[in-house]
Scaffold this active site. Structure first.
Site, PDB file in Angstrom:
ATOM      1  N   SER A 120       0.819  -1.219   0.000  1.00  0.00           N
ATOM      2  CA  SER A 120       0.000   0.000   0.000  1.00  0.00           C
ATOM      3  C   SER A 120       0.849   1.264   0.000  1.00  0.00           C
ATOM      4  O   SER A 120       0.448   2.272  -0.557  1.00  0.00           O
ATOM      5  CB  SER A 120      -0.895   0.037   1.236  1.00  0.00           C
ATOM      6  OG  SER A 120      -1.795  -1.014   1.205  1.00  0.00           O
ATOM      7  N   HIS A 141      -2.388  -3.333  -6.777  1.00  0.00           N
ATOM      8  CA  HIS A 141      -2.867  -2.985  -5.435  1.00  0.00           C
ATOM      9  C   HIS A 141      -4.379  -3.115  -5.330  1.00  0.00           C
ATOM     10  O   HIS A 141      -5.124  -2.450  -6.044  1.00  0.00           O
ATOM     11  CB  HIS A 141      -2.452  -1.541  -5.113  1.00  0.00           C
ATOM     12  CG  HIS A 141      -2.847  -1.088  -3.755  1.00  0.00           C
ATOM     13  ND1 HIS A 141      -3.663  -0.007  -3.536  1.00  0.00           N
ATOM     14  CD2 HIS A 141      -2.539  -1.577  -2.523  1.00  0.00           C
ATOM     15  CE1 HIS A 141      -3.835   0.153  -2.231  1.00  0.00           C
ATOM     16  NE2 HIS A 141      -3.168  -0.774  -1.599  1.00  0.00           N
ATOM     17  N   GLU A 153      -5.355  -1.048  -8.632  1.00  0.00           N
ATOM     18  CA  GLU A 153      -4.446  -0.015  -9.138  1.00  0.00           C
ATOM     19  C   GLU A 153      -3.172  -0.720  -9.605  1.00  0.00           C
ATOM     20  O   GLU A 153      -2.539  -1.445  -8.835  1.00  0.00           O
ATOM     21  CB  GLU A 153      -4.170   1.025  -8.047  1.00  0.00           C
ATOM     22  CG  GLU A 153      -5.437   1.794  -7.679  1.00  0.00           C
ATOM     23  CD  GLU A 153      -5.206   2.921  -6.681  1.00  0.00           C
ATOM     24  OE1 GLU A 153      -5.161   4.088  -7.101  1.00  0.00           O
ATOM     25  OE2 GLU A 153      -5.078   2.638  -5.476  1.00  0.00           O
ATOM     26  N   ASN A 192      -5.287   7.031  -2.660  1.00  0.00           N
ATOM     27  CA  ASN A 192      -4.816   7.684  -1.440  1.00  0.00           C
ATOM     28  C   ASN A 192      -4.170   9.036  -1.706  1.00  0.00           C
ATOM     29  O   ASN A 192      -4.110   9.868  -0.801  1.00  0.00           O
ATOM     30  CB  ASN A 192      -3.903   6.755  -0.651  1.00  0.00           C
ATOM     31  CG  ASN A 192      -4.730   5.724   0.094  1.00  0.00           C
ATOM     32  OD1 ASN A 192      -5.901   5.963   0.400  1.00  0.00           O
ATOM     33  ND2 ASN A 192      -4.156   4.566   0.354  1.00  0.00           N
TER      34      ASN A 192
END
Ligand code: NAD
Length: 299
Positions: A120, A141, A153, A192
């Protein structure tokens, strides 16, 4: 290359979900972990996913049980990867562990096997050399609760072969994911990179006493049409995770605001058992949080 056989290394929270989803979509999966004891827990984790798939996706018992025929479990890395077209690594987020794992993997995996990390927060370029095959390595991901939150991702590092990137995008779609390609390395990927600054800004508004939780969330919801405001999202993420991120930033930057945010989360929420949605209370009380009540948006 059309992938047929996948190895998932690390059978914890994410590894077991990734393995299940891939087998559910008809691929053969070898699950690798450090010893047979851990693999017993992996089998239990996988068993516990079956009712979740049935409830959330409305699939039959036969469909979820069919997964068992396609998953095998291994504590020997060579055996686990012998047939692998792709190895997906989901071992702990610790650089040293991942480097050692990739060095070993690079030695025992067949030459044509590609590797992907589910990390991550770490970048694939941190491990590319250790793999011994940087062109065949990238990040893939997934999100927690992969069967519902089906983003994948897919991120290159500067040395990833375009062909491998394209193959992994194709594979992600084949296992029911919405494939989201990133052409360059980006810490935090796309999600994120967008979400973390929003959540941090909301927490800073709160500790500066600019506005309260509900007013901040309401602003975001009314102005953008989003179904959740930042504090409702933090309740989903979990207050512990938000605290860990805040504390790491406070230590790395010496920034007082991050320090105050971390203190607030610890004293007012974590110490009182309010860890977010999972515990029934965080910034809001569940199952009927105030932001879902009629009139919240226009009161
Ligand atoms: P976890 O702690 O639940 O599981 C890790 C597993 O790896 C354990 O089963 C452990 O026994 C095993 N392991 C440890 N060392 C190993 C080794 N050398 N070889 C093989 N297996 C080994 O961790 P997790 O939450 O599943 O996270 C794994 C990876 O996935 C991390 O990189 C994390 O950043 C990423 N990730 C996690 C989430 C999440 O919500 N938990 C979401 C997306 C990505």
């Amino acid at each position: 290359m059309n992938y047929k056989h996948i190895t998932v290394a690390g059978s914890g929270v994410l590894g077991s979900q990734i393995a299940f989803q891939i087998a559910f979509k008809g691929f053969n999966v070898s699950v690798y972990d450090i010893n047979d004891e851990v693999l017993v827990r992996a089998k239990e984790r996988i068993e516990q996913l079956k009712p979740r798939y049935q409830e959330d996706l409305g699939v039959t018992e036969e469909e979820v049980n069919a997964v068992d025929l396609r998953i095998s479990f291994h504590s020997d890395l060579s055996a686990a990867v012998a047939k692998a077209d792709l190895v997906i690594e989901a071992i702990p987020e610790v650089v040293r562990l991942k480097v050692d794992f990739y060095k070993e993997l690079g030695k025992v995996a067949p030459d044509q096997t590609n590797f992907a990390t589910n990390s991550s927060t770490l970048l694939p370029s941190q491990f590319a050399e250790a793999t011994g095959r940087p062109g065949q390595f990238l990040a893939l991901h997934f999100a927690n609760e992969i069967w519902k939150n089906n983003t994948a991702e897919i991120m290159k590092h500067p040395g990833t072969d375009q062909k491998v990137f394209d193959e992994v995008i194709y594979f992600a779609k084949a296992i029911g994911m919405v494939a989201l390609p990133l052409n360059k390395e980006q810490p935090g990927y796309i999600l994120n990179s967008l979400l973390v600054p929003l959540l941090e800004a909301a927490q800073k508004l709160l500790i500066k006493e600019v506005a309260d939780v509900e007013t901040i969330d309401k602003t975001w919801m009314v102005a953008t049409g989003a179904p959740l405001g930042p504090f409702a999202i933090l309740d989903v993420v979990g207050i512990n995770t938000a605290y860990n991120i805040g504390q790491a930033k406070a230590q790395a930057t010496g920034n007082q605001e991050f320090e105050k945010v971390a203190q607030l989360l610890k004293l007012e929420y974590i110490d009182k058992g309010k860890l977010g949605r999972a515990t029934g209370e965080g910034f809001y009380k569940y199952p009927d949080p105030s932001f879902m009540k009629p009139g919240f948006l226009n009161s």
